[in-house]
Design an enzyme around this catalytic site. Structure first.
Site, mmCIF file in Angstrom:
data_model
loop_
_atom_site.group_PDB
_atom_site.id
_atom_site.type_symbol
_atom_site.label_atom_id
_atom_site.label_comp_id
_atom_site.label_asym_id
_atom_site.label_seq_id
_atom_site.Cartn_x
_atom_site.Cartn_y
_atom_site.Cartn_z
ATOM 1 N N LYS A 227 0.872 -1.175 0.000
ATOM 2 C CA LYS A 227 0.000 0.000 0.000
ATOM 3 C C LYS A 227 0.907 1.222 0.000
ATOM 4 O O LYS A 227 1.663 1.459 0.939
ATOM 5 C CB LYS A 227 -0.916 -0.007 1.226
ATOM 6 C CG LYS A 227 -2.181 0.844 1.066
ATOM 7 C CD LYS A 227 -1.958 2.315 1.255
ATOM 8 C CE LYS A 227 -1.710 2.661 2.700
ATOM 9 N NZ LYS A 227 -1.535 4.145 2.892
ATOM 10 N N GLY B 240 5.606 3.377 11.001
ATOM 11 C CA GLY B 240 5.004 4.711 11.024
ATOM 12 C C GLY B 240 4.639 5.132 12.427
ATOM 13 O O GLY B 240 5.280 4.749 13.410
ATOM 14 N N SER B 241 3.558 5.891 12.543
ATOM 15 C CA SER B 241 3.153 6.468 13.822
ATOM 16 C C SER B 241 2.446 5.446 14.705
ATOM 17 O O SER B 241 1.945 4.421 14.227
ATOM 18 C CB SER B 241 2.205 7.646 13.577
ATOM 19 O OG SER B 241 0.978 7.187 13.029
ATOM 20 N N GLY C 7 -1.318 5.244 13.690
ATOM 21 C CA GLY C 7 -1.541 4.454 12.487
ATOM 22 C C GLY C 7 -1.343 2.973 12.716
ATOM 23 O O GLY C 7 -2.169 2.143 12.312
ATOM 24 N N GLY C 8 -0.247 2.615 13.367
ATOM 25 C CA GLY C 8 0.047 1.211 13.616
ATOM 26 C C GLY C 8 -0.965 0.558 14.538
ATOM 27 O O GLY C 8 -1.401 -0.575 14.307
ATOM 28 N N GLU D 61 6.029 -1.208 13.535
ATOM 29 C CA GLU D 61 7.009 -0.387 14.244
ATOM 30 C C GLU D 61 6.402 0.996 14.360
ATOM 31 O O GLU D 61 6.083 1.625 13.352
ATOM 32 C CB GLU D 61 8.326 -0.346 13.470
ATOM 33 C CG GLU D 61 9.372 0.507 14.134
ATOM 34 C CD GLU D 61 10.486 0.896 13.187
ATOM 35 O OE1 GLU D 61 10.858 2.078 13.165
ATOM 36 O OE2 GLU D 61 10.961 0.019 12.441
ATOM 37 N N CYS E 239 13.289 6.804 13.247
ATOM 38 C CA CYS E 239 12.615 6.115 14.352
ATOM 39 C C CYS E 239 13.568 5.879 15.519
ATOM 40 O O CYS E 239 13.125 5.605 16.630
ATOM 41 C CB CYS E 239 12.033 4.792 13.867
ATOM 42 S SG CYS E 239 13.237 3.714 13.055
ATOM 43 N N GLU F 117 6.895 10.644 21.972
ATOM 44 C CA GLU F 117 7.734 11.018 20.845
ATOM 45 C C GLU F 117 7.239 12.298 20.181
ATOM 46 O O GLU F 117 6.047 12.480 19.947
ATOM 47 C CB GLU F 117 7.752 9.892 19.800
ATOM 48 C CG GLU F 117 8.620 10.214 18.587
ATOM 49 C CD GLU F 117 8.532 9.140 17.522
ATOM 50 O OE1 GLU F 117 9.520 8.956 16.796
ATOM 51 O OE2 GLU F 117 7.482 8.478 17.407
#
Length: 468
Positions: free
Chosen positions: A140, A197-198, A201-202, A221, A257, A348
């Protein structure tokens, strides 16, 4: 054709080709992977030009990343062929032979990352390791670099057809909003998900996967503040250490990251000198364009919120660039007590922001470390006279972090079998697995046991490795 019908067709194609692809020999898949690495190298100029235009990352940084991506494909290809990830075991002592081997899970959905258009996106390590395992891949595209994603996808598809593999082993889906990802994760034929990603989102993808009638693994992650503990003797190396930390903090506008976002200082007579050196080093840094407008906006908003919270004091900040797309490298300070009491300080801020946590004694340091969530990395800066303090700190960091760094910085993740790039939640959704190194293949397989089977009926891969 509406979006749901498109997704149904893509996943069905991947599932239909899955049995055949899973039964190709690892050496055959390795040859394909080496060919993909060669194609990436051959198209370097075009790929870097496209990525630079979309991400604002400089060509030199993108060239380094693309070289790393090529290295990943070659290393993972060699690991695929060697077969260690198959974890083959056998017991021939009884009346019926028992053998065990890892087998491919099925179609894997890979979500591209915003900050690595090559290494963690369409042609990245998730795609490479899933193909190595024998899993068809559906990527994606990330909305931050759609042209680069499509360019890479076409390159992979060309190589796949040229090497004689069925095209649906790799498919590319453009981003059409959150629904695209949701449909891919929820599809009953999807077997696993990889995401970088964030946290928001994850976690959203993870929750969707767990809510399915048959839940599937999501290897997400989701960020980390990567604590750095600076012990008293190490603080004496103020100039050298400050330069190293600030460089790690501000590299690529802090969009890694593994960016070191929290620094713990056990206070001594040398602490103020180190803080002054950090301020001086940061004042030499410059604002840089961030990956895209939404990341820049998020960084600016969170930075302003924490600085206005009354929980930190501003130590140093680069000059504001007068451009909303640019970062503002920043270091603040706070006490251990405030850090422990306020979750905002432990979260973060994706970009070049760090907070120095001033600890009066080892008890405060230990309590502040214990207050932290799971992390990708943890670093200790120590000299020989500090080593008596290390075991207590290490015991905490081992529980909190996936990779422990001694007298270094966490940025820079070496592609090697010994590397572990993962950590306890919320850094990742499963701390037992890595996203970097050959062991990353193991995310996309599961063990199958064969008992009493005649050798000629065993899977071809198993036959080839046990000599049947």
């Amino acid at each position: 054709m509406d979006l749901k019908m498109k997704i149904n067709a893509v996943v069905a194609d991947a599932f239909n080709v899955y049995p055949h692809f899973a039964n190709t020999l690892p050496a055959q898949r390795a040859a394909l992977m080496h060919a993909i690495a060669m194609a990436l190298q051959a198209n370097e100029t075009e790929l870097i030009h496209a990525a630079a235009k979309e991400t604002h990352l400089p060509p030199a940084r993108l060239k380094t990343e693309l070289n790393r991506t090529i290295l990943q494909w070659n290393q993972y290809a060699d690991a695929c062929a060697a077969g260690k990830w198959l974890h083959i075991s056998k017991d021939l002592s009884g009346p019926a032979p028992i053998l065990k081997m890892n087998r491919a899970l099925g179609p894997v959905v890979v979500f591209g990352a915003s900050n690595f258009p090559f290494a963690y996106s369409t042609p990245g390590g998730d795609t490479a390791t899933a193909l190595a395992a024998g899993c068809p891949v559906i990527v994606k595209a990330h909305p931050a670099h759609p042209e680069t994603s499509l360019l890479c996808a076409k390159l992979l598809q060309t190589v796949i057809e040229k090497e004689g593999f069925s095209p649906p082993i790799f498919q590319h889906v453009p981003d059409e909003g959150f629904e695209t990802g949701a449909l891919l994760v929820q599809h009953p034929l999807t077997a696993a998900v990889a995401f970088t990603g964030s946290f928001s989102g994850g976690k959203a993808l993870y929750d969707l996967a767990q809510a399915r009638p048959a839940p599937i693994p999501v290897f997400a992650e989701m960020g980390s503040v990567n604590p750095v503990v600076i012990l008293p003797e190490a603080q004496k190396d103020a100039e050298a250490l400050s330069g190293t930390l600030v460089q790690s903090l501000t590299a690529s506008a802090g969009q890694f990251c593994t960016n070191p976002g929290v620094w713990f200082l056990l206070q001594t007579t040398h602490t103020n000198h180190l803080l002054a050196a950090l301020k001086k080093a940061l004042n030499k840094s410059q604002s840089e364009p961030m990956l895209h407008e939404e990341i820049a906006k998020s960084f600016s908003t969170k930075r302003k919120e924490v600085l206005a919270s009354g929980m930190v004091d501003l130590l140093a900040s680069a000059e504001a660039p007068g451009n909303d797309l640019f970062s503002i490298p920043t270091i603040s300070t706070t006490s251990a007590k405030k850090f422990i009491a306020n979750r905002m300080l432990r979260e973060e801020i994706f970009g070049p922001y760090a907070v120095a946590v001033l600890c009066n004694n080892m008890q405060e340091l230990a309590e502040a470390l214990e207050a932290m969530d799971g992390q990708l990395t943890g670093t200790i800066q120590a000299r020989s006279a500090d080593e008596i303090l290390v075991p207590e700190i290490l015991e905490i960091l081992e529980r909190k972090c996936g990779r422990l760094v001694f007298n270094g910085v966490p940025t820079g993740v070496t592609v090697t079998e010994a590397m572990h790039h993962g950590g306890p939640f919320p850094a990742t959704t499963d701390s037992r697995f890595t996203a970097v190194g050959a062991d990353a293949i193991c995310r996309f397989v599961r063990p199958v046991c064969y008992q009493g089977w005649p050798g000629h009926l065993l899977p071809q891969t198993l036959q080839s490795f046990i000599g049947t």
